[in-house]
Motif scaffolding. Structure first.
Motif, PDB file in Angstrom:
ATOM      1  N   TRP A 447      38.541  35.192  69.539  1.00 54.92           N
ATOM      2  CA  TRP A 447      39.575  34.156  69.444  1.00 54.92           C
ATOM      3  C   TRP A 447      39.069  32.920  68.723  1.00 54.92           C
ATOM      4  N   LEU A 448      37.840  32.517  69.036  1.00 53.03           N
ATOM      5  CA  LEU A 448      37.311  31.260  68.497  1.00 53.03           C
ATOM      6  C   LEU A 448      36.353  31.462  67.328  1.00 53.03           C
ATOM      7  N   GLN A 449      36.149  32.701  66.922  1.00 59.50           N
ATOM      8  CA  GLN A 449      35.229  33.024  65.823  1.00 59.50           C
ATOM      9  C   GLN A 449      33.812  32.528  66.086  1.00 59.50           C
ATOM     10  N   GLY A 450      33.380  32.632  67.341  1.00 58.95           N
ATOM     11  CA  GLY A 450      31.994  32.325  67.674  1.00 58.95           C
ATOM     12  C   GLY A 450      31.810  30.949  68.275  1.00 58.95           C
ATOM     13  N   GLY A 452      30.475  27.323  68.751  1.00 57.81           N
ATOM     14  CA  GLY A 452      30.128  26.283  67.797  1.00 57.81           C
ATOM     15  C   GLY A 452      30.929  26.318  66.509  1.00 57.81           C
ATOM     16  N   SER A 453      31.907  27.209  66.412  1.00 65.69           N
ATOM     17  CA  SER A 453      32.717  27.286  65.198  1.00 65.69           C
ATOM     18  C   SER A 453      33.667  26.095  65.111  1.00 65.69           C
ATOM     19  N   GLU A 454      34.212  25.855  63.946  1.00 64.58           N
ATOM     20  CA  GLU A 454      35.170  24.764  63.753  1.00 64.58           C
ATOM     21  C   GLU A 454      36.419  24.994  64.603  1.00 64.58           C
ATOM     22  N   ARG A 455      36.811  26.236  64.721  1.00 61.13           N
ATOM     23  CA  ARG A 455      37.984  26.548  65.545  1.00 61.13           C
ATOM     24  C   ARG A 455      37.709  26.241  67.020  1.00 61.13           C
ATOM     25  N   ALA A 456      36.522  26.575  67.503  1.00 54.65           N
ATOM     26  CA  ALA A 456      36.154  26.265  68.883  1.00 54.65           C
ATOM     27  C   ALA A 456      36.122  24.759  69.098  1.00 54.65           C
TER      28      ALA A 456
END
Length: 478
Positions: A447-450, A452-456
């Motif tokens: 969902w968050l692409q990992g 520390g990702s920008e999406r997270a």
């Protein structure tokens, strides 16, 4: 009435409860078309207001309405929104949505989701003499009987809030020299504390506050983003209700930072306190004890619904922020595995310290500060440059979230005894560290692409804003 604070601590007129404020940024609107001359105001038995003009004519006046956005923008009041009547945040609003769903085709219904906090579950369990697991299941059964589609537990979203808080602290601790983000890191899960910080100390205090979203608002992201995608609906087609121990959570849900401009919807549409849910049960003529239990719903990246029990109650009734951050930081920064956190009480049980030492050197110095008296002490230490802490778990309510203003009260049970019952029930639920909680790492990846990702960062963090004081003559003290 004499102030409960010493002169040294009397920074503002703040207390642990709210009083009406003389300052308000919403100006009084004067309708110049109404005519001139002296007019009288007549109040009908039903509460309607009429302006009676000298010529005998009458005109019905509109009632003044104050929204939660007005409360957040006002520089007068600080916290404890239970003194403010909020029509958009009540069980009546939930009723309206459920009734509207009954008269439209299934494909036109709004998907109604309820997310329940474990603190509210513990309070209801104490009232109905049940264990927390049965209470959560029976509450799920009740909500689904009245038309709710899915019921979640915010203990799941709290794992994300704790993990992000852990990582943020380690990053800020390592970069404390020359970093704009200051130490100590102050926990941000309590909206009463955040409201106070923004309005009373503004730009001075904001750099210290953690940017990690609270469990309520992480669940808002999960429901309106991830879950909506899995259900193949847009966020505005989901009506998300949370059940919380605190009235100030209504303020938190109404922050502009948690509003989706594209779909014109909030991450959390309606917040009900534990007491409001109890009122809803009474109005429906239902006792939780009499209901058959139903499994809570769960979240998975595949979109399927699975059974999930409340987990991760270790570390006190406010989410365990200090304990989880402390143990993670000890391992990550110094390679020390801490199995049990030992608290040292200071002047009162709501202000306690925790330290990590090696060879006589203090490596980490944490604290909990509950209630505004202790918060005032903390702010004084910061302003004098004498705050020794690296991290502080800050909560507006004395004794923390289990003692929130929205929790159930009992006339026949002393408040202290009732709180002890709620704390005991809250503590019996099995625990799990956030890193091992089922589905958390899976959602980080899918969902968050990992981590520390920008999406997270966008969906799990937020920002805070200083509220400028209105320069009003009404604030002059005589």
């Amino acid at each position: 009435m004499a102030s409960p604070f010493s002169g040294a601590l009397q920074l503002t007129d703040l207390d642990d409860f709210i009083g009406p404020s003389q300052d308000c940024i919403k100006p009084v609107k004067v309708d110049k078309k109404a005519g001139s001359g002296v007019a009288k105001i007549h109040i009908e038995d039903d509460g309607s207001y009429f302006q009676v003009n000298p010529d005998g004519g009458t005109r019905k006046l509109e009632k003044a309405m104050v929204s939660l956005n007005d409360c957040l923008a006002c520089s007068g009041c600080v916290t404890s929104a239970e003194t403010v009547l909020i029509t958009q945040q009540s069980h009546e609003e939930l009723r309206k949505v459920l009734e509207a769903n009954e008269i439209v085709a299934p494909n036109e219904q709004r998907l109604v989701v309820v997310s329940v906090s474990p603190q509210s579950t513990a309070s209801l369990a104490a009232r109905f003499q049940l264990n927390p697991t049965d209470t959560a299941r029976k509450l799920t059964s009740f909500f689904k009987k009245i038309g709710v589609h899915f019921v979640f537990d915010t203990a799941f979203s709290r794992n994300f809030s704790l993990l992000e808080s852990q990582r943020e602290f380690v990053r800020r601790f390592r970069g404390q020299t020359g970093s704009r983000e200051a130490l100590p890191v102050l926990a941000s899960a309590c909206p009463g504390w955040i409201c106070y910080a923004e309005k009373t100390h503004g730009n001075f205090i904001l750099p210290y506050i953690s940017t990690a979203r609270s469990p309520q608002q992480v669940m808002g992201s999960l429901v309106k983003d991830f879950f909506a995608l899995q259900q193949h609906v847009t966020p505005d087609k989901v009506y998300h209700v949370t059940v919380m121990p605190c009235y100030d959570k209504k303020l938190e849900a109404s922050r502009p930072d948690f509003f989706n401009q594209k779909y014109q919807t909030r991450d959390v549409d309606c917040v009900l306190t534990t007491g409001e849910v109890f009122r809803l049960l009474e109005e429906e003529g239902v006792s939780l004890s009499d209901l058959e239990p139903a499994p809570l719903d769960g979240l998975s990246s595949s979109g399927s619904v699975s059974v999930e029990e409340p987990t991760s109650h270790r570390g006190g009734g406010s989410g365990g922020y200090l304990e989880h951050v402390f143990q993670h930081a000890a391992q990550e920064l110094f390679g020390i595995h801490v199995t049990e956190v030992t608290y040292r009480p200071l002047r009162n049980k709501d202000f306690q310290e925790v330290t990590l030492e090696r060879d006589g050197q203090v490596l980490l110095h944490f604290a909990v500060a509950y209630g505004f008296r202790n918060i005032q002490n903390l702010v004084q230490k910061l302003k004098r440059g004498r705050c020794p802490y690296h991290y502080v778990e800050v909560m507006a309510c004395p004794s923390g979230c289990l003692n929130g203003g929205g929790q159930l009260k009992a006339a026949d049970v002393p408040s202290r005894e009732l709180l002890l019952q709620v704390e005991r029930l809250y503590g019996v639920v099995r625990t799990a560290v956030p890193e091992d909680a089922a589905g958390v790492q899976e959602l980080y990846q899918h969902w968050l692409q990992g981590e520390g990702s920008e999406r997270a960062r966008h969906l799990l963090h937020t920002q805070y804003h200083a509220v400028e004081k209105a320069n009003s003559g009404l604030s002059i003290r005589w």
